[in-house]
Design a protein around this motif. Sequence first.
Motif, PDB file in Angstrom:
ATOM      1  N   GLY A  93      39.420  39.893  39.335  1.00 35.87           N
ATOM      2  CA  GLY A  93      38.776  38.523  39.485  1.00 35.87           C
ATOM      3  C   GLY A  93      39.156  38.093  40.970  1.00 35.87           C
ATOM      4  N   LYS A  94      40.282  38.157  41.037  1.00 35.19           N
ATOM      5  CA  LYS A  94      40.724  37.789  42.559  1.00 35.19           C
ATOM      6  C   LYS A  94      40.179  38.759  43.802  1.00 35.19           C
ATOM      7  N   GLN A  95      39.940  39.783  43.533  1.00 34.64           N
ATOM      8  CA  GLN A  95      39.479  40.811  44.298  1.00 34.64           C
ATOM      9  C   GLN A  95      37.944  40.375  44.751  1.00 34.64           C
ATOM     10  N   CYS A  96      37.391  40.115  43.843  1.00 38.07           N
ATOM     11  CA  CYS A  96      35.835  39.912  43.806  1.00 38.07           C
ATOM     12  C   CYS A  96      35.740  38.517  44.586  1.00 38.07           C
ATOM     13  N   LEU A  97      36.645  37.298  44.420  1.00 32.83           N
ATOM     14  CA  LEU A  97      36.831  36.180  45.052  1.00 32.83           C
ATOM     15  C   LEU A  97      37.074  36.518  46.586  1.00 32.83           C
ATOM     16  N   VAL A  98      38.078  37.441  46.893  1.00 31.49           N
ATOM     17  CA  VAL A  98      38.431  37.624  48.238  1.00 31.49           C
ATOM     18  C   VAL A  98      37.253  38.282  49.046  1.00 31.49           C
ATOM     19  N   GLN A  99      36.344  39.056  48.029  1.00 33.55           N
ATOM     20  CA  GLN A  99      35.324  39.533  48.706  1.00 33.55           C
ATOM     21  C   GLN A  99      34.080  38.612  49.032  1.00 33.55           C
ATOM     22  N   GLY A 100      34.127  37.352  48.462  1.00 36.05           N
ATOM     23  CA  GLY A 100      33.048  36.450  48.672  1.00 36.05           C
ATOM     24  C   GLY A 100      32.348  36.194  47.531  1.00 36.05           C
TER      25      GLY A 100
ATOM     26  N   CYS B 228      41.967  30.067  37.650  1.00 32.06           N
ATOM     27  CA  CYS B 228      41.267  31.011  36.722  1.00 32.06           C
ATOM     28  C   CYS B 228      42.456  31.459  35.715  1.00 32.06           C
ATOM     29  N   ALA B 229      41.998  31.102  34.472  1.00 28.31           N
ATOM     30  CA  ALA B 229      42.999  31.227  33.539  1.00 28.31           C
ATOM     31  C   ALA B 229      42.445  32.048  32.191  1.00 28.31           C
ATOM     32  N   ILE B 230      43.086  32.944  31.580  1.00 32.29           N
ATOM     33  CA  ILE B 230      42.689  33.731  30.651  1.00 32.29           C
ATOM     34  C   ILE B 230      43.769  33.610  29.448  1.00 32.29           C
ATOM     35  N   ALA B 231      43.204  33.712  28.208  1.00 34.72           N
ATOM     36  CA  ALA B 231      44.169  33.896  26.917  1.00 34.72           C
ATOM     37  C   ALA B 231      43.459  34.892  26.188  1.00 34.72           C
ATOM     38  N   VAL B 232      44.467  36.185  25.940  1.00 36.74           N
ATOM     39  CA  VAL B 232      43.936  37.222  25.370  1.00 36.74           C
ATOM     40  C   VAL B 232      44.974  37.652  24.126  1.00 36.74           C
ATOM     41  N   TYR B 233      44.160  38.003  22.854  1.00 37.68           N
ATOM     42  CA  TYR B 233      44.850  38.231  21.938  1.00 37.68           C
ATOM     43  C   TYR B 233      45.334  40.018  22.122  1.00 37.68           C
ATOM     44  N   ILE B 234      46.434  40.382  22.030  1.00 38.10           N
ATOM     45  CA  ILE B 234      47.002  41.820  22.166  1.00 38.10           C
ATOM     46  C   ILE B 234      47.275  42.088  20.643  1.00 38.10           C
ATOM     47  N   GLY B 235      46.289  42.744  19.662  1.00 38.62           N
ATOM     48  CA  GLY B 235      46.865  42.618  18.337  1.00 38.62           C
ATOM     49  C   GLY B 235      46.902  41.238  17.810  1.00 38.62           C
ATOM     50  N   LYS B 236      48.209  40.810  17.189  1.00 39.60           N
ATOM     51  CA  LYS B 236      48.175  39.290  16.760  1.00 39.60           C
ATOM     52  C   LYS B 236      48.738  38.619  17.896  1.00 39.60           C
ATOM     53  N   THR B 237      49.265  39.153  18.847  1.00 45.75           N
ATOM     54  CA  THR B 237      49.819  38.413  19.847  1.00 45.75           C
ATOM     55  C   THR B 237      49.012  37.618  21.022  1.00 45.75           C
ATOM     56  N   ARG B 238      49.063  36.246  21.087  1.00 46.11           N
ATOM     57  CA  ARG B 238      48.260  35.553  21.918  1.00 46.11           C
ATOM     58  C   ARG B 238      48.873  35.639  23.419  1.00 46.11           C
ATOM     59  N   LEU B 239      48.441  35.997  24.249  1.00 42.86           N
ATOM     60  CA  LEU B 239      49.137  36.158  25.789  1.00 42.86           C
ATOM     61  C   LEU B 239      48.220  35.079  26.712  1.00 42.86           C
ATOM     62  N   ILE B 240      48.958  34.540  27.671  1.00 41.41           N
ATOM     63  CA  ILE B 240      47.988  33.749  28.771  1.00 41.41           C
ATOM     64  C   ILE B 240      48.478  34.303  29.941  1.00 41.41           C
ATOM     65  N   ASP B 241      47.600  33.987  31.054  1.00 43.06           N
ATOM     66  CA  ASP B 241      47.749  34.429  32.261  1.00 43.06           C
ATOM     67  C   ASP B 241      47.016  33.908  33.115  1.00 43.06           C
ATOM     68  N   ASN B 242      47.017  33.627  34.516  1.00 45.95           N
ATOM     69  CA  ASN B 242      46.084  32.957  35.516  1.00 45.95           C
ATOM     70  C   ASN B 242      46.371  33.158  37.072  1.00 45.95           C
ATOM     71  N   PHE B 243      45.636  32.766  37.672  1.00 48.46           N
ATOM     72  CA  PHE B 243      45.910  32.382  39.199  1.00 48.46           C
ATOM     73  C   PHE B 243      45.223  31.479  39.853  1.00 48.46           C
ATOM     74  N   TYR B 244      45.898  30.766  40.923  1.00 48.83           N
ATOM     75  CA  TYR B 244      45.184  29.625  41.251  1.00 48.83           C
ATOM     76  C   TYR B 244      44.486  30.213  42.740  1.00 48.83           C
ATOM     77  N   TRP B 245      43.533  29.609  43.127  1.00 46.65           N
ATOM     78  CA  TRP B 245      42.756  29.985  44.193  1.00 46.65           C
ATOM     79  C   TRP B 245      42.239  28.788  45.036  1.00 46.65           C
ATOM     80  N   PRO B 246      42.635  28.597  46.336  1.00 45.40           N
ATOM     81  CA  PRO B 246      43.515  29.455  46.832  1.00 45.40           C
ATOM     82  C   PRO B 246      44.905  29.148  46.403  1.00 45.40           C
ATOM     83  N   GLU B 247      45.853  30.248  46.673  1.00 38.71           N
ATOM     84  CA  GLU B 247      47.029  30.442  46.103  1.00 38.71           C
ATOM     85  C   GLU B 247      47.771  29.261  46.436  1.00 38.71           C
TER      86      GLU B 247
END
Length: 282
Positions: free
Chosen positions: A210-217, A263-282
């Motif tokens: 996602g970040k790469q696509c943002l960098v590309q415009g 840009c924030a995401i939450a994804v279940y891997i099996g039963k475990t819910r994980l979150i991650d994100n990035f800010y734009w601009p950083e």
Amino acid sequence: MIPIVNTISEVRQLIKEWKAQGLSVGLVPTMGFLHEGHKSLIERAVKENDRVVVSDFVNPTQFGPKEDLAAYPRDLNWDSQLCEQAGASLLFYPSAEEMYASDYTTYVNMEVLGEELCGKSRPGHFRGVCTIVTKLFHIITPNRAYFGKKDAQQLAIIQRMVRDLNFDIEIIGCPIIREEDGLAKSSRNTYLNSEERKAALILSQALSLGKQCLVQGERNTESLITTMTDWIKKEPLAKIDYINIVDSSSMQPVKIIDRPVLCAIAVYIGKTRLIDNFYWPE
Ligand code: AMP
């Protein structure tokens, strides 16, 4: 050994003594089972304050009825060693009964900022977070408090709460600490078996894409979200809870990126819910 304090009255007494000597106090609120992410917060607090309190409390009011409150990993011995290594002055380790009277009825609620992202999939979660953080702020009365950008919505909510309720506390956001392969460190990573651990890489990969696509415009959030969704769908063990791009201060969804976003995401891997994100601009 680092002092471990279980009661509010005892921690208040110690802090009163520190303040009487004119010492500054930093607070790092955690739910324990500490890792390098927590350690980075503690080390930063140690650099910037005369004394550092780490709170270690699995807060029941921020867990939903079907969530992992009972299963949440705990290891006080490990936590106290990590706090000591990182240079903390005191570990505050209260019981649920110490923090909440059995007829407790007062909560701190945040409107708007808690509606999207994790607030949508975890109703009541941020009410629990604001309530416990307010209580910790009143008990510890820190000059500064440290929160990770890993929980970016939580950080935005705490910053807003401090402004709205006039807490005289500086809130400091700290960068996400990752495993070497990119997975954001989390106490919940311990739930993953080896197959799931590999699959969990899909979160940081999707965000990099996602970040790469943002960098590309690319500025259209629908298109960015679709790109990241398609990538995550390739992983059979992954189930998307949400992928969203929001205004980084209001936490409201954005259609075209023309301002700072999260840009924030939450994804279940099996039963475990994980979150991650990035800010734009950083
Ligand atoms: P937790 O114990 O998960 O409630 O986290 C306590 C604090 O540590 C929160 O402010 C989190 O955002 C922060 N934190 C957790 N994981 C990380 C990480 N990987 N990098 C930086 N901060 C983190």
